[in-house]
Design a protein around this motif. Structure first.
Motif, mmCIF file in Angstrom:
data_model
loop_
_atom_site.group_PDB
_atom_site.id
_atom_site.type_symbol
_atom_site.label_atom_id
_atom_site.label_comp_id
_atom_site.label_asym_id
_atom_site.label_seq_id
_atom_site.Cartn_x
_atom_site.Cartn_y
_atom_site.Cartn_z
ATOM 1 N N ASP A 12 39.702 48.268 41.449
ATOM 2 C CA ASP A 12 40.045 46.847 41.471
ATOM 3 C C ASP A 12 38.828 45.930 41.437
ATOM 4 O O ASP A 12 38.793 44.903 42.129
ATOM 5 C CB ASP A 12 40.882 46.504 42.730
ATOM 6 N N ASP B 218 39.749 45.315 37.333
ATOM 7 C CA ASP B 218 41.103 45.052 37.801
ATOM 8 C C ASP B 218 42.005 44.571 36.673
ATOM 9 O O ASP B 218 41.573 43.854 35.771
ATOM 10 C CB ASP B 218 41.094 44.014 38.916
ATOM 11 N N GLU C 2 41.892 48.836 33.747
ATOM 12 C CA GLU C 2 43.202 49.145 34.321
ATOM 13 C C GLU C 2 44.253 48.228 33.723
ATOM 14 O O GLU C 2 43.973 47.082 33.399
ATOM 15 C CB GLU C 2 43.208 48.826 35.825
HETATM 16 MG MG MG Z 1 44.914 47.571 41.416
#
Ligand code: MG
Ligand code: C2E
Ligand code: MG
Ligand code: MG
Length: 292
Positions: free
Chosen positions: A181, A203, A237
């Motif tokens: 993150d 993130d 991500e």
């Molecule tokens: Mg996350």
């Protein structure tokens, strides 16, 4: 005089709060049982190397499939366990399950893939995570390079020196350590400077704002470049679209993860990850030179 709608609102609110507190207590009181009865499961989501399109790792994500409450989301039970200082138990269990599943993959002659597990900075206050995880890896007769440690970006309140030391110890024990993150906290840049992470996971907020504003692609690109110059790998991500992937490849982001490729799934529920009907290949540790 209270209007009817206000009374309704008030009772709805207290009911809601009461239920929330009851679920909270349930989670805390039932964790041990849920672990021993296998209600806690590890789901896996593929991590793709952008340069080859092959699966290079999978992230283990906790699921609590409870006979009474049904499927609980990590968004609910993680903060509760974290606050109760019990999260380390769940995190160690997920590490055990991931190690078990690596062994099962070997037995079934499936391609061998590394798994990443999430740990919380609070876990370090509860036990010696490096020793506990190392012990489980030894018991499973596997090498520590098979398990990647993901730690969420630190916020205020943790002893930075202490965390630095734990990362050093994980490295010494043979684990890779990734920062999860990245970019959501307030101290991203000094974390990059002071901590020895092998990879940062950008993130999904960054990735999902792609194309929505002019500044976003510049920030993503500069973060990837900066990490590269610092010798740190990058993973994006929450990739969901072809446009995001094309951009991330162009700027040299090493790894990709998101619903575009697959959603977290139970072991063997979906042995093949397909894209446009074509199975994605695995980077097989046994057949190819092992990269990080
Ligand atoms: Mg996350
Ligand atoms: P995370 O580690 O950042 O994991 C990524 C989360 O994003 C997962 O949610 C995953 O399902 C979701 N995700 C992945 N790709 C996409 C996408 O393309 N779009 C969208 N909208 N979402 C995507 P999940 O499984 O609900 O987990 C949420 C968080 O809970 C995790 O975030 C992690 O911080 C925490 N967590 C999950 N399992 C564990 C665990 O075993 N231990 C600890 N300490 N934390 C865990
Ligand atoms: Mg993670
Ligand atoms: Mg993450």
């Amino acid at each position: 005089i209270i209007k009817n709608s206000e009374i309704e609102y008030y009772s709805f609110y207290t009911e809601d709060l009461k239920e929330k507190l009851e679920r909270k207590r349930y989670i805390i009181e039932n964790l041990d049982q849920a672990i021993s009865d296998n209600y806690i499961q590890a789901y896996y989501q593929s991590i793709i190397r952008s340069s080859t399109g092959a699966i290079c790792a999978k992230e283990a994500l906790a699921r609590w499939n409870d006979p009474t409450l049904g499927m609980l989301s990590p968004g609910e039970f993680i903060p509760v366990l974290e606050e109760a200082k019990l999260l380390y138990k769940l995190d160690l269990r997920i590490a055990e399950l991931a190690l078990q599943d690596i062994k099962r993959r070997k037995e079934l002659h499936l391609p061998i893939v590394r798994f990443s597990v999430n740990i919380s900075r609070y876990d370090f206050e509860c036990c010696d995570m490096v020793s506990e995880i190392s012990k489980r890896v030894r018991d499973a007769e596997l090498s520590p390079e098979m398990l990647i440690i993901e730690i969420t970006e630190t916020v205020q309140g943790i002893d930075q020196e202490y965390l630095k030391e734990q990362i050093r110890r994980f490295h010494e024990a043979g684990f890779n350590v990734w920062m999860d993150d990245f970019g959501t906290g307030f101290s991203s840049l000094d974390v990059l400077q002071d901590f020895d992470f092998d990879l940062i996971k950008l993130d999904m907020q960054f990735i999902q704002s792609f194309g929505l504003n002019r500044k976003n692609p510049v920030i993503i690109k500069k973060l990837v470049e900066m990490a590269y110059e610092l010798g740190i790998d990058t993973l994006a991500e929450g990739v969901e679209t072809k446009e995001q992937i094309q951009f991330l490849k162009e700027i040299g982001c090493d790894k990709l993860q998101g619903f575009y490729y697959d959603k977290p799934h139970a072991f063997m529920s979906k042995p093949e990850v397909t894209l446009d009907g074509v199975p994605l290949k695995y980077e097989d540790k046994n057949t190819e030179p092992f990269q990080t």
